[in-house]
Motif scaffolding. Sequence first.
Motif, PDB file in Angstrom:
ATOM      1  N   MET A  15       0.899  -0.975  -0.021  1.00 41.52           N
ATOM      2  CA  MET A  15       0.050   0.113   0.022  1.00 41.52           C
ATOM      3  C   MET A  15       0.867   1.223  -0.080  1.00 41.52           C
ATOM      4  SD  MET A  15      -3.527  -0.239   1.827  1.00 41.52           S
ATOM      5  CE  MET A  15      -4.414  -1.593   1.731  1.00 41.52           C
ATOM      6  N   SER A  16       0.415   2.048  -0.523  1.00 49.07           N
ATOM      7  CA  SER A  16       1.006   3.589  -0.540  1.00 49.07           C
ATOM      8  C   SER A  16      -0.114   4.549   0.091  1.00 49.07           C
ATOM      9  CB  SER A  16       1.431   4.065  -1.851  1.00 49.07           C
ATOM     10  OG  SER A  16       0.419   4.161  -2.570  1.00 49.07           O
ATOM     11  N   VAL A  17       0.360   5.780   0.534  1.00 41.14           N
ATOM     12  CA  VAL A  17      -0.532   6.739   1.150  1.00 41.14           C
ATOM     13  C   VAL A  17      -0.441   7.831   0.341  1.00 41.14           C
ATOM     14  CG1 VAL A  17      -0.415   5.464   3.301  1.00 41.14           C
ATOM     15  CG2 VAL A  17       1.279   7.713   2.663  1.00 41.14           C
ATOM     16  N   VAL A  18      -1.552   8.734   0.583  1.00 43.52           N
ATOM     17  CA  VAL A  18      -1.533  10.150  -0.247  1.00 43.52           C
ATOM     18  C   VAL A  18      -2.353  10.903   0.886  1.00 43.52           C
ATOM     19  CG1 VAL A  18      -3.851   9.710  -1.201  1.00 43.52           C
ATOM     20  CG2 VAL A  18      -2.539  11.276  -2.105  1.00 43.52           C
ATOM     21  N   ALA A  46     -10.972   1.086   1.127  1.00 42.86           N
ATOM     22  CA  ALA A  46      -9.848   0.884   2.025  1.00 42.86           C
ATOM     23  C   ALA A  46      -9.854   1.970   3.124  1.00 42.86           C
ATOM     24  CB  ALA A  46      -8.528   1.281   1.124  1.00 42.86           C
ATOM     25  N   ASN A  47     -10.587   2.788   2.905  1.00 43.47           N
ATOM     26  CA  ASN A  47     -10.344   3.977   3.881  1.00 43.47           C
ATOM     27  C   ASN A  47     -11.791   4.394   4.529  1.00 43.47           C
ATOM     28  OD1 ASN A  47      -7.586   5.270   3.740  1.00 43.47           O
ATOM     29  ND2 ASN A  47      -8.230   4.865   1.609  1.00 43.47           N
ATOM     30  N   ARG A  48     -12.649   3.511   4.604  1.00 41.53           N
ATOM     31  CA  ARG A  48     -14.111   3.532   5.164  1.00 41.53           C
ATOM     32  C   ARG A  48     -14.267   4.293   6.446  1.00 41.53           C
ATOM     33  NH1 ARG A  48     -19.170   1.831   3.531  1.00 41.53           N
ATOM     34  NH2 ARG A  48     -19.147   1.006   1.524  1.00 41.53           N
ATOM     35  N   ASP A  49     -13.180   3.910   7.358  1.00 42.62           N
ATOM     36  CA  ASP A  49     -13.026   4.258   8.608  1.00 42.62           C
ATOM     37  C   ASP A  49     -12.706   5.921   8.833  1.00 42.62           C
ATOM     38  OD1 ASP A  49     -10.412   3.703   7.492  1.00 42.62           O
ATOM     39  OD2 ASP A  49      -9.812   3.598   9.523  1.00 42.62           O
ATOM     40  N   ARG A  50     -12.159   6.236   7.619  1.00 44.12           N
ATOM     41  CA  ARG A  50     -11.738   7.871   7.288  1.00 44.12           C
ATOM     42  C   ARG A  50     -12.651   8.879   6.779  1.00 44.12           C
ATOM     43  NH1 ARG A  50      -6.342   5.738   5.810  1.00 44.12           N
ATOM     44  NH2 ARG A  50      -6.334   4.206   7.734  1.00 44.12           N
ATOM     45  N   ILE A  51     -13.573   7.863   5.843  1.00 45.88           N
ATOM     46  CA  ILE A  51     -14.346   8.732   4.868  1.00 45.88           C
ATOM     47  C   ILE A  51     -15.989   8.304   5.040  1.00 45.88           C
ATOM     48  CG2 ILE A  51     -14.941   8.905   2.475  1.00 45.88           C
ATOM     49  CD1 ILE A  51     -12.195   7.799   1.784  1.00 45.88           C
ATOM     50  N   GLN A  61      -6.275  14.928   5.286  1.00 41.79           N
ATOM     51  CA  GLN A  61      -6.539  13.677   5.503  1.00 41.79           C
ATOM     52  C   GLN A  61      -5.627  12.714   4.814  1.00 41.79           C
ATOM     53  OE1 GLN A  61     -10.660  13.545   4.038  1.00 41.79           O
ATOM     54  NE2 GLN A  61     -11.207  12.404   6.094  1.00 41.79           N
ATOM     55  N   VAL A  62      -5.138  11.606   5.489  1.00 40.75           N
ATOM     56  CA  VAL A  62      -4.148  10.762   4.623  1.00 40.75           C
ATOM     57  C   VAL A  62      -5.029   9.394   4.396  1.00 40.75           C
ATOM     58  CG1 VAL A  62      -2.026   9.314   5.167  1.00 40.75           C
ATOM     59  CG2 VAL A  62      -2.447  11.606   6.262  1.00 40.75           C
ATOM     60  N   PHE A  63      -4.859   9.005   3.251  1.00 43.99           N
ATOM     61  CA  PHE A  63      -5.606   7.701   2.905  1.00 43.99           C
ATOM     62  C   PHE A  63      -4.439   6.718   2.360  1.00 43.99           C
ATOM     63  CE2 PHE A  63      -9.064  10.549   1.283  1.00 43.99           C
ATOM     64  CZ  PHE A  63      -9.706  10.557   2.508  1.00 43.99           C
ATOM     65  N   GLU A  64      -4.903   5.390   2.590  1.00 46.51           N
ATOM     66  CA  GLU A  64      -4.036   4.475   1.904  1.00 46.51           C
ATOM     67  C   GLU A  64      -4.742   4.103   0.634  1.00 46.51           C
ATOM     68  OE1 GLU A  64      -4.793   1.335   4.816  1.00 46.51           O
ATOM     69  OE2 GLU A  64      -3.274   2.026   6.258  1.00 46.51           O
ATOM     70  N   LEU A  65      -3.811   3.915  -0.265  1.00 52.33           N
ATOM     71  CA  LEU A  65      -4.135   3.494  -1.548  1.00 52.33           C
ATOM     72  C   LEU A  65      -3.578   1.998  -1.750  1.00 52.33           C
ATOM     73  CD1 LEU A  65      -2.780   6.769  -3.336  1.00 52.33           C
ATOM     74  CD2 LEU A  65      -4.962   6.180  -2.807  1.00 52.33           C
ATOM     75  N   PRO A  66      -4.562   0.974  -1.805  1.00 53.99           N
ATOM     76  CA  PRO A  66      -3.993  -0.218  -2.104  1.00 53.99           C
ATOM     77  C   PRO A  66      -3.670  -0.626  -3.507  1.00 53.99           C
ATOM     78  CG  PRO A  66      -6.491  -0.069  -2.051  1.00 53.99           C
ATOM     79  CD  PRO A  66      -6.093   1.172  -1.681  1.00 53.99           C
ATOM     80  N   GLU A  67      -2.775  -1.557  -3.644  1.00 52.36           N
ATOM     81  CA  GLU A  67      -2.217  -1.704  -4.998  1.00 52.36           C
ATOM     82  C   GLU A  67      -3.271  -2.304  -5.924  1.00 52.36           C
ATOM     83  OE1 GLU A  67       1.001  -1.725  -6.469  1.00 52.36           O
ATOM     84  OE2 GLU A  67       1.448  -0.587  -4.789  1.00 52.36           O
TER      85      GLU A  67
END
Length: 67
Positions: A15-18, A46-51, A61-67
């Motif tokens: 995963m990467s983040v943005v 992937a970010n339901r807990d934050r969105i 906000q920092v979101f994980e970006l799955p492959e």
Amino acid sequence: AAAFAAPGMPAPPRMSVVTVQPGSTLWAISRERYGEGILYVRVFEANRDRIRDPDLIYPGQVFELPE
């Protein structure tokens, strides 16, 4: 992350983040990351807990970006 995997265990998905910038949208983030805006659903899931609402994301906000 693969260096921390236990022997015999599969490596966790990469995963990467943005970090959301002013004017960012999930569509634009997805288009840049995956090549297609419609794949914003990957980022949302992937970010339901934050969105709470995919139309409302906020700078910083920092979101994980799955492959």
